[in-house]
Design a protein around this motif. Structure first.
Motif, PDB file in Angstrom:
ATOM      1  N   MET A  14      -1.403   7.487  52.081  1.00 24.67           N
ATOM      2  CA  MET A  14      -1.717   8.626  50.921  1.00 24.67           C
ATOM      3  C   MET A  14      -3.294   8.805  50.947  1.00 24.67           C
ATOM      4  O   MET A  14      -4.090   7.910  50.813  1.00 24.67           O
ATOM      5  CB  MET A  14      -1.054   8.036  49.725  1.00 24.67           C
ATOM      6  CG  MET A  14      -1.505   9.124  48.492  1.00 24.67           C
ATOM      7  SD  MET A  14      -0.248  10.594  48.718  1.00 24.67           S
ATOM      8  CE  MET A  14       1.246   9.573  48.620  1.00 24.67           C
ATOM      9  N   THR A  42      -3.821   3.860  49.825  1.00 24.70           N
ATOM     10  CA  THR A  42      -4.331   4.989  49.372  1.00 24.70           C
ATOM     11  C   THR A  42      -5.924   5.301  49.770  1.00 24.70           C
ATOM     12  O   THR A  42      -6.479   4.120  49.386  1.00 24.70           O
ATOM     13  CB  THR A  42      -4.221   5.220  47.960  1.00 24.70           C
ATOM     14  OG1 THR A  42      -2.779   5.177  47.765  1.00 24.70           O
ATOM     15  CG2 THR A  42      -4.592   6.544  47.520  1.00 24.70           C
ATOM     16  N   ASP A  75      -2.843  14.815  50.495  1.00 26.36           N
ATOM     17  CA  ASP A  75      -1.443  14.642  49.769  1.00 26.36           C
ATOM     18  C   ASP A  75      -1.701  15.356  48.542  1.00 26.36           C
ATOM     19  O   ASP A  75      -0.665  15.761  48.151  1.00 26.36           O
ATOM     20  CB  ASP A  75      -0.957  13.280  50.063  1.00 26.36           C
ATOM     21  CG  ASP A  75      -0.686  12.772  51.507  1.00 26.36           C
ATOM     22  OD1 ASP A  75       0.066  13.369  52.203  1.00 26.36           O
ATOM     23  OD2 ASP A  75      -1.550  11.885  51.819  1.00 26.36           O
ATOM     24  N   ALA A 105      -0.215  20.288  50.251  1.00 25.67           N
ATOM     25  CA  ALA A 105      -0.425  19.103  49.586  1.00 25.67           C
ATOM     26  C   ALA A 105       0.932  18.926  48.685  1.00 25.67           C
ATOM     27  O   ALA A 105       1.891  19.831  48.421  1.00 25.67           O
ATOM     28  CB  ALA A 105      -1.478  19.352  48.305  1.00 25.67           C
ATOM     29  N   GLN A 106       1.459  17.550  48.744  1.00 24.30           N
ATOM     30  CA  GLN A 106       2.547  17.398  47.866  1.00 24.30           C
ATOM     31  C   GLN A 106       2.283  17.573  46.227  1.00 24.30           C
ATOM     32  O   GLN A 106       3.139  18.016  45.701  1.00 24.30           O
ATOM     33  CB  GLN A 106       2.694  15.634  47.778  1.00 24.30           C
ATOM     34  CG  GLN A 106       3.334  15.040  49.200  1.00 24.30           C
ATOM     35  CD  GLN A 106       3.439  13.834  49.239  1.00 24.30           C
ATOM     36  OE1 GLN A 106       4.172  13.273  48.153  1.00 24.30           O
ATOM     37  NE2 GLN A 106       3.121  13.143  50.039  1.00 24.30           N
TER      38      GLN A 106
END
Length: 240
Positions: A14, A42, A75, A105-106
């Motif tokens: 991430m 992350t 992300d 991007a999520q």
């Protein structure tokens, strides 16, 4: 379980980028950073036009780790607020960067008046969004629906109220990305258990005379912010 953030030399599952600009409000940025940096697998980067140190609105020195031009597709992209946000609303480099990031991007997240920057980029038109209570009505200038909520989600966009609400928003995103248990683990690790000494953290609970004092104190700056928002909305409309 490994609670360390992924270092730059490692591959992260991430990738989160937090816009870091001159005049940012430090807690808008460091609150979410504290939460996100404890997510397993992350990497969290602070991004700006250069990697030279940036001063917050109170002089707190922040060190960007990536330049906008070389940043990957994140992300999650986070936009904090602060007085320096006024200059971002007509900054073509920053607005184009956010539009590119939002396409892949999520999640797109803002803290405090960072939502005005997202709105200036055309990313909040027709959406519900939060903002600092003093500036919340300005969202209407961009065709955004202002919501007086601490954390507001609309599709892939999550916005928060002022400053400290960024911690709540970040925990909400952790729950979306890695599950509620992970969010609760991080909340416990940072002992995020708000029990304010005074019930004056919202205009809904603060004494009316206190609310008026804050409005009076901020009046000049709010006028300048409104003018910047109106100009940014005109530019956005012209570009469509």
């Amino acid at each position: 379980m490994d609670w360390k953030r992924t270092e730059s030399c490692e591959v992260a599952a991430m990738n989160i980028g937090i816009l870091t600009f001159p005049g940012v409000t430090q807690l808008d940025l460091t609150g979410p950073y504290e939460v996100f940096s404890r997510m397993p697998d992350t990497r969290v980067d602070l991004v700006w036009k250069t990697t030279e140190p940036v001063a917050s609105d109170t002089g707190f020195a922040l060190q960007p780790t990536l330049a906008l031009a070389t940043a990957p597709a994140f992300d999650v992209i986070v936009v904090p607020g602060g007085p320096g946000q006024n200059d971002l609303m007509d900054d073509a480099v920053v607005l184009d960067f956010l539009r590119r990031q939002a396409r892949s991007a999520q999640w797109v997240m803002s803290v405090c008046t960072g939502s005005l920057v997202l709105a200036a980029a055309g990313l909040l038109h027709g959406r519900r969004a939060a903002c600092h209570w003093l500036s919340l009505p300005l969202l209407e200038i961009f065709g955004t629906v202002p919501v007086a909520g601490r954390v507001v989600r609309d599709g892939q966009v999550l916005t928060t109220a002022g400053v400290s609400a960024g911690i709540d928003g970040a925990l909400a995103l952790v729950a979306e990305l890695q599950g509620r248990e992970q969010a609760e683990l991080i909340q416990l690790m940072i002992e995020y258990d708000p029990q304010p000494l005074f019930d004056a953290g919202s205009p809904a609970t603060a004494a009316p005379e206190l609310v008026e004092r804050v409005r009076t104190f901020a009046a000049g700056f709010l006028d300048a912010r409104r003018q910047a928002a109106e100009q940014a909305a005109e530019l956005l409309e012209t570009s469509r």
